[in-house]
Design a protein around this motif. Structure first.
Motif, PDB file in Angstrom:
ATOM      1  N   CYS A 110       0.839  -1.203   0.000  1.00  0.00           N
ATOM      2  CA  CYS A 110       0.000   0.000   0.000  1.00  0.00           C
ATOM      3  C   CYS A 110       0.871   1.249   0.000  1.00  0.00           C
ATOM      4  CB  CYS A 110      -0.910   0.019   1.222  1.00  0.00           C
ATOM      5  SG  CYS A 110      -2.175  -1.260   1.209  1.00  0.00           S
ATOM      6  N   LYS A 114      -3.301   6.239   4.874  1.00  0.00           N
ATOM      7  CA  LYS A 114      -4.499   5.463   5.160  1.00  0.00           C
ATOM      8  C   LYS A 114      -5.596   6.400   5.639  1.00  0.00           C
ATOM      9  CE  LYS A 114      -5.584   3.471   8.964  1.00  0.00           C
ATOM     10  NZ  LYS A 114      -5.772   2.688  10.181  1.00  0.00           N
ATOM     11  N   GLY A 120     -10.347  -1.088   6.806  1.00  0.00           N
ATOM     12  CA  GLY A 120      -9.939  -1.869   5.648  1.00  0.00           C
ATOM     13  C   GLY A 120     -10.723  -3.147   5.453  1.00  0.00           C
TER      14      GLY A 120
END
Length: 374
Positions: A110, A114, A120
């Motif tokens: 990733c 975030k 997630g």
């Protein structure tokens, strides 16, 4: 281009196409039937890197669908904060979960930030589906996944992936939610596991006993991250258990990563002489000199890489010089603060196998790049 009536062999075309970006592969597959056959053959897709960092690559799934059966080893890159990138990654993982024989290796990487309060769930559900369906999965690397990993995922991997050889769960999260009992179940269900990455709180003395069993397959790599409150509260693992594991697996390599959340009293519990630490990364908010001196005293025969993030001081310089003298098999040393010239001289003089180092004598703009040793 070849003359009319001539064509490069399919294996040559496949060798070329495997180095093309996905969009160019898709274009090549529409040139002619021979190119289409070469662009979709297993040799092109066996080891695949797919990046959804660019939003427009979300349109590639229709082309990828014809090739997913050939994908065995996948590195998937995406940005969880960008909806098109995230959606495309989730759709691809879900599609792969339904394929036979399924993946052998999966690495998720990733990029970017975030989103706040993002658990997630969509990505983790897709990973669950992969573990449930891919009984041939051997390698699963979730170190770059910024979401909290839990017992349910570990238990799903235990039940669905008995052929696992490596599993890395030591990701950058502020909460450790994998209990030692789940790791113990994993070790029992996957007897061929050779590499494991965990938060420290997930490892127990009982798990070390399982690894030290006489009939256990060779175990080569253990990566431990100490970064969350659970890690700071974890009790010390028995020295005799570490010694037994080291006797059973003399080539075991342990990576130890200590983050700022770890108080000084926890650091002294984590650093144990019996642990065969080969890579040590220190990014502590408290004392760093003590851990460096401890490594010099106890890890001289095993330490191969050291990374230090701390404030510059004469005491730290002296500790680094001591480590250079004691740990002569070092391959890498990276210190992200200014050091005095004698530190650089010590590593160059006493570590003949040194391959790269970051030892700056004056302040420089970041990022600091390592120096490669010829």
């Amino acid at each position: 281009m070849t003359e009319p009536g001539e064509q490069l062999p399919e294996e040559v075309l496949a060798l070329i196409f495997r180095h093309l970006p996905l969009r160019d592969r898709a274009t090549a597959s529409r040139v002619c039937r021979a190119w289409a056959a070469a662009a979709t053959c297993s040799a092109v897709w066996h080891d695949t890197i797919i990046s959804y960092d660019c939003e427009r690559e979300g349109t590639l799934l229709p082309y990828l669908s014809a090739c997913l059966d050939h994908v065995h080893n996948l590195r998937l890159e995406f940005e969880p904060s960008r909806e098109p990138s995230r959606r495309a990654a989730t759709e691809l993982l879900t599609a792969l979960a339904g394929r036979t024989p399924g993946l052998r290796s999966l690495l998720l990487n990733c990029h970017g930030e975030k989103p706040l309060f993002d658990a997630g769930r969509d990505i983790l559900d897709a990973v669950h589906a992969i573990c449930r369906a891919s009984c041939a999965l051997r390698h699963l690397d979730l170190r770059r996944l910024p979401f909290t990993l839990d017992d349910a995922l570990v238990l799903q991997a235990s039940r669905g992936c008995p052929e696992l050889r490596s599993l890395f769960l030591n990701n950058c999260t502020l909460v450790g939610s994998v209990r030692p009992d789940s790791v113990l179940e994993l070790l029992k269900a996957c007897p061929r596991l050779r590499a494991l990455g965990l938060h420290l709180a997930s490892l127990s003395g009982t798990a070390l006993q399982v690894l030290a069993a006489p009939d256990r397959a060779p175990f080569a790599h253990l990566a431990l991250r100490c970064a969350c409150p659970e890690d700071a509260r974890a009790p010390p693992l028995p020295e005799e258990a570490w010694a037994a594991v080291r006797r059973r697996h003399p080539r075991l390599v342990v990576e130890l990563e200590l983050e700022p959340a770890l108080p000084d009293e926890s650091v002294t519990r984590v650093l144990q002489p019996a642990v065969p630490v080969a890579a040590l990364r220190l990014s502590l908010s408290g004392d760093t000199v003590g851990p460096v001196r401890f490594a010099a005293r106890h890890y001289a025969s095993t330490l191969r890489a050291l990374e230090v993030r701390a404030a510059a001081s004469a005491e730290l310089d002296a500790a680094l010089e001591l480590l250079a003298v004691r740990c002569s098999d070092l391959r890498e040393v990276h210190c992200f603060c200014v050091v005095r010239p004698s530190v650089l001289h010590a590593f160059r003089a006493h570590c003949p196998r040194l391959r790269s180092y970051t030892l700056k004598l004056t302040r420089e703009p970041h990022p600091w790049l390592p120096t490669l040793v010829a």
